[in-house]
Design an enzyme around this catalytic site. Structure first.
Site, mmCIF file in Angstrom:
data_model
loop_
_atom_site.group_PDB
_atom_site.id
_atom_site.type_symbol
_atom_site.label_atom_id
_atom_site.label_comp_id
_atom_site.label_asym_id
_atom_site.label_seq_id
_atom_site.Cartn_x
_atom_site.Cartn_y
_atom_site.Cartn_z
ATOM 1 N N TYR A 1 -0.425 -57.825 -27.558
ATOM 2 C CA TYR A 1 0.452 -57.225 -28.551
ATOM 3 C C TYR A 1 0.841 -58.265 -29.603
ATOM 4 O O TYR A 1 0.374 -59.406 -29.577
ATOM 5 C CB TYR A 1 1.664 -56.593 -27.875
ATOM 6 C CG TYR A 1 1.299 -55.493 -26.908
ATOM 7 C CD1 TYR A 1 0.333 -54.539 -27.242
ATOM 8 C CD2 TYR A 1 1.899 -55.383 -25.656
ATOM 9 C CE1 TYR A 1 -0.019 -53.523 -26.361
ATOM 10 C CE2 TYR A 1 1.552 -54.368 -24.772
ATOM 11 C CZ TYR A 1 0.596 -53.447 -25.122
ATOM 12 O OH TYR A 1 0.245 -52.448 -24.253
ATOM 13 N N CYS B 1 -1.269 -46.810 -2.878
ATOM 14 C CA CYS B 1 -2.131 -46.829 -4.065
ATOM 15 C C CYS B 1 -3.534 -47.191 -3.593
ATOM 16 O O CYS B 1 -3.705 -48.148 -2.827
ATOM 17 C CB CYS B 1 -1.625 -47.862 -5.066
ATOM 18 S SG CYS B 1 -2.812 -48.246 -6.381
ATOM 19 N N CYS C 1 -4.245 -43.853 -13.220
ATOM 20 C CA CYS C 1 -3.003 -43.946 -13.993
ATOM 21 C C CYS C 1 -3.222 -44.617 -15.341
ATOM 22 O O CYS C 1 -2.945 -44.040 -16.399
ATOM 23 C CB CYS C 1 -1.938 -44.675 -13.182
ATOM 24 S SG CYS C 1 -2.479 -46.239 -12.449
ATOM 25 N N CYS D 1 -1.184 -39.892 -11.084
ATOM 26 C CA CYS D 1 -1.566 -40.693 -9.926
ATOM 27 C C CYS D 1 -2.582 -39.917 -9.105
ATOM 28 O O CYS D 1 -2.371 -38.731 -8.812
ATOM 29 C CB CYS D 1 -0.329 -41.021 -9.074
ATOM 30 S SG CYS D 1 -0.724 -41.911 -7.544
ATOM 31 N N ALA E 1 -7.914 -33.064 1.449
ATOM 32 C CA ALA E 1 -7.296 -31.779 1.105
ATOM 33 C C ALA E 1 -6.720 -31.104 2.342
ATOM 34 O O ALA E 1 -5.582 -30.614 2.329
ATOM 35 C CB ALA E 1 -8.322 -30.869 0.433
#
Length: 706
Positions: free
Chosen positions: A197, A368, A374, A386, A417
């Site tokens: 930056y 994580c 993300c 996420c 799942a």
């Protein structure tokens, strides 16, 4: 007292007292409006992390010059009084839960992507030099992703080299933002002096070629940062805490910032009035692995050695970052390596991590898995998400409540799942049984964990939660309509994964041609198909692995496969999606010569951007031949023939061929049971196609729908 008592001990930054040493690292969420105003969704996101027990929330990045000086299309601003009411609401709601909060004040400089998209000249210290991209940059994106880039970042960039007037404006905007932050009720501010930056652009000799008082020596390059720190302190008073974030080093830059530079900068910042140093790192924007090698690593504690050196050289506290797990964070604080531990991805995956550490419930922390879902969202101007926690940024949409009338629930399929559906249903009070035909939980994710070991943390977490919730786990059980009839469930959840089919290629049924199921069965020793395609030695090795338990441990399987892998030297992978890309990397690391053939134009299209770029970069480095627009026409005994995009035919060596494509939904059982009158829900790849993220979303929604 928590076992990790150093991590959970109170801490202090200047006059600010914190309940523990865990800091939520600032990150771009893309949850604000185009005007830089906060939203209820954004407030709820931060409120949930405060409720979860974090000590300090670093908010942002927050633009000090909005609408000028923005890296994100939907970036939070603090440059105008119109931003005050929403930020005041956020601060009050965070404080209600005992956390402290500080905005990360930022001008993105060269990274002002939103400015470029809006046609605003990008403010820089010096005119940037053109850079060559790596394998995993703009060459490896889909058309839809390219459209997102063009919309949010513009097709043409105009740069403006900062004049003294511009520099004065920047210092003034930081000071105004600091005063506004204190007036709003924030507990501190963080000045972002890293990650490419504007301030970092001045600090870094790679991007600062100035010959005036802001260029040349380190003292000159650091002048802007010191002016900003002093101006902010003057605007807020000396007792208002100020954190300074800097790069401890830069990677992929021949003349970038060294740790010696960082130490000297930290000392100057301390002298100028900074109350703490946040030690990070930056990798530029040309290399595919830039984020992985620095501020968002795939391995723990990558930037800690440099943070340790900075800590030893200054008196104010140091915040360390970089995939630091709670146990390691506690150790680092005990050693005096850092004073605070910043977490970003871990607190997306589980906002309750601090409370769970405090209560010694580490096994309950949702992990994580380093999928980079993300941070990849930022590149697409999309809200942060996420891969393992679908509630992230949707906190008001999912509230798990107990049911008044529990039901008998049968979950068919032990992949992510099915396990998530079972977990949520059990949390709501249902009596749940989960069955899988294999002798282990995890489904395809178990096999995927051999190639990408971080995946297995999710399997371990879900399995531990099912056991804790006393879910009845039945393994090695093939669920048929007859089984369901005897079981007499009130509800059936079918999460049986995909149904694979072989493409119509001459020679595809030979024994040296393997599909995904064959590979999984070969590695894990499961199924009858593997036995038909292996020799006696391989059968004995697989049996030994099963008897010793090695085939139930992905880490041991990954290590063992480096010693014994029943594949020839030359392997051709047909299909360049996630499975093909990961398989190629896995095999080249085990000494195979690998070629991937993809009919389309992008490899790993299902992956998040950063993870895709990382794997493709690794494959390029490892010598994988990755060919697009290729159609396989035939497979011989030791060869494979394909046609390229020009219609030219090529024949290459192929001791083994792995088919990494060809699957469809697997709804046969679900449809049969529906016809028999059962309440049936489907989850995961049997009815969808969105990998781990989709599996976790489906599992949650199904568990809540019962």
């Amino acid at each position: 007292m928590a076992k990790l008592n150093k991590l959970m001990s109170p801490g202090r930054i200047g006059s600010m007292e914190l309940r523990n040493r865990i800091v939520l690292s600032a990150m771009g969420t893309e949850l604000s409006t185009e005007e830089g105003l906060t939203t209820e969704r954004e407030i709820r996101f931060y409120e949930e992390r405060a409720k979860g027990g974090v000590g300090l929330i670093l908010l942002g990045s927050v633009s000090v010059g909005h609408p000028n000086g923005c890296c994100l299309e939907y970036q939070l601003g603090i440059s105008d009084e119109k931003h005050v009411p929403g930020l005041k609401e956020m601060v009050d709601r965070v404080h209600k839960h005992g956390a402290k909060i500080a905005p990360q004040l930022q001008h993105p400089g060269l990274m002002s992507n939103a400015d470029a998209g809006r046609g605003i000249p990008i403010l820089v210290p010096s005119m940037p030099e053109p850079k060559a991209g790596d394998v995993g940059t703009m060459n490896d994106i889909t058309a839809a992703e390219g459209a997102c880039f063009a919309k949010s970042r513009g097709l043409k960039r105009e740069f403006k080299v900062a004049t003294q007037e511009d520099i004065n404006w920047v210092v003034e905007k930081f000071a105004e933002a600091a005063e506004r932050a204190k007036r709003i009720g924030f507990d501190a501010i963080e000045i972002h002096g890293g990650h490419g930056y504007l301030i970092d652009g001045f600090l870094n000799p790679t991007t600062n070629k100035r010959t005036d008082q802001y260029g040349g020596s380190l003292e000159n390059r650091a002048r802007l940062l010191m002016e900003i720190i002093r101006a902010c302190k003057k605007a807020t008073g000396p007792d208002f805490p100020l954190i300074c974030k800097i790069n401890a080093f830069t990677a992929h830059q021949a003349s970038g910032i060294t740790v010696e530079d960082a130490i000297a900068t930290a000392k100057m910042a301390q002298e100028a009035g900074a109350d703490a140093i946040f030690s990070s790192a930056y990798g530029g924007n040309a290399a595919a692995t830039a984020c992985q090698d620095t501020h968002t690593p795939n391995l723990p504690c990558k930037t800690i050695p440099q943070a340790r050196q900075i800590k030893a050289a200054i008196k104010i506290p140091v915040i360390g970052v970089g995939l630091i797990e709670p146990q390691e964070g506690d150790k680092l604080i005990a050693e005096g390596a850092v004073d605070f531990v910043a977490m970003g991805r871990q607190l997306l995956a589980d906002p309750e991590l601090p409370n769970k550490v405090k209560e010694d419930r580490l096994e309950d922390i949702r992990p994580c898995i380093v999928c980079f879902k993300c941070i990849s969202q930022i590149f697409l101007s999309s809200a942060v998400k996420c891969g393992v926690n679908p509630v992230c940024t949707h906190e008001d949409e999912f509230e798990i409540k107990k049911v008044s009338k529990p039901k008998r629930v049968l979950v068919v399929g032990g992949g992510p799942a099915g396990m998530e559906a079972a977990r949520v249903a059990a949390l709501r009070g249902h009596k749940v049984t989960i069955c899988d035909k294999e002798k282990f939980l995890g489904g395809t994710l178990f096999f995927a964990s051999v190639m990408y070991i971080a995946n297995y943390k999710l399997v371990e977490y879900l399995e531990a939660q099912l056991k804790k919730l006393k879910v009845d786990i039945q393994l090695g059980v093939e669920v048929t309509p007859e089984f369901v009839k005897k079981f007499k469930p009130d509800v059936v959840v079918v999460a049986t994964g995909v149904k694979r089919f072989l493409p119509d290629i001459l020679g595809v049924k030979q024994t040296h041609v393997l599909d995904g199921d064959d590979m999984r069965n070969m590695v894990t020793g499961s199924g009858d198909g593997a036995a038909a395609k292996t020799d006696l030695k391989t059968k004995l090795m697989l049996k030994a692995g099963s008897l010793t338990g090695i085939s139930r441990d992905p880490k041991k399987l990954a290590m063992g496969s480096k010693v014994f892998m029943p594949l020839g030297k030359n392997v051709v992978v047909v299909g360049g999606g996630l499975v093909g890309v990961e398989m190629a990397e896995f095999l080249t690391e085990r000494g195979r010569n690998v070629t991937i053939l993809e009919e389309g134009y992008v490899f790993g299209w299902e992956m998040s951007l950063l993870r895709r770029w990382i794997h493709l970069s690794h494959n390029k480095k490892n010598g994988v031949k990755s060919l697009v627009f290729c159609k396989v026409t035939s497979i011989g005994e030791k060869t494979l023939t394909y046609i390229d995009k020009e219609g030219q035919e090529h024949t290459i060596d192929a001791d083994n061929v792995i088919i990494a494509q060809g699957h469809t939904h697997n709804l046969e059982l679900a449809e049969t049971l529906k016809k028999q009158g059962y309440e049936v829900h489907t989850a995961g790849d049997c009815s969808g196609d969105d990998l781990i993220e989709g599996a976790m979303i489906d599992g949650l929604k199904v568990g809540m729908a019962i």
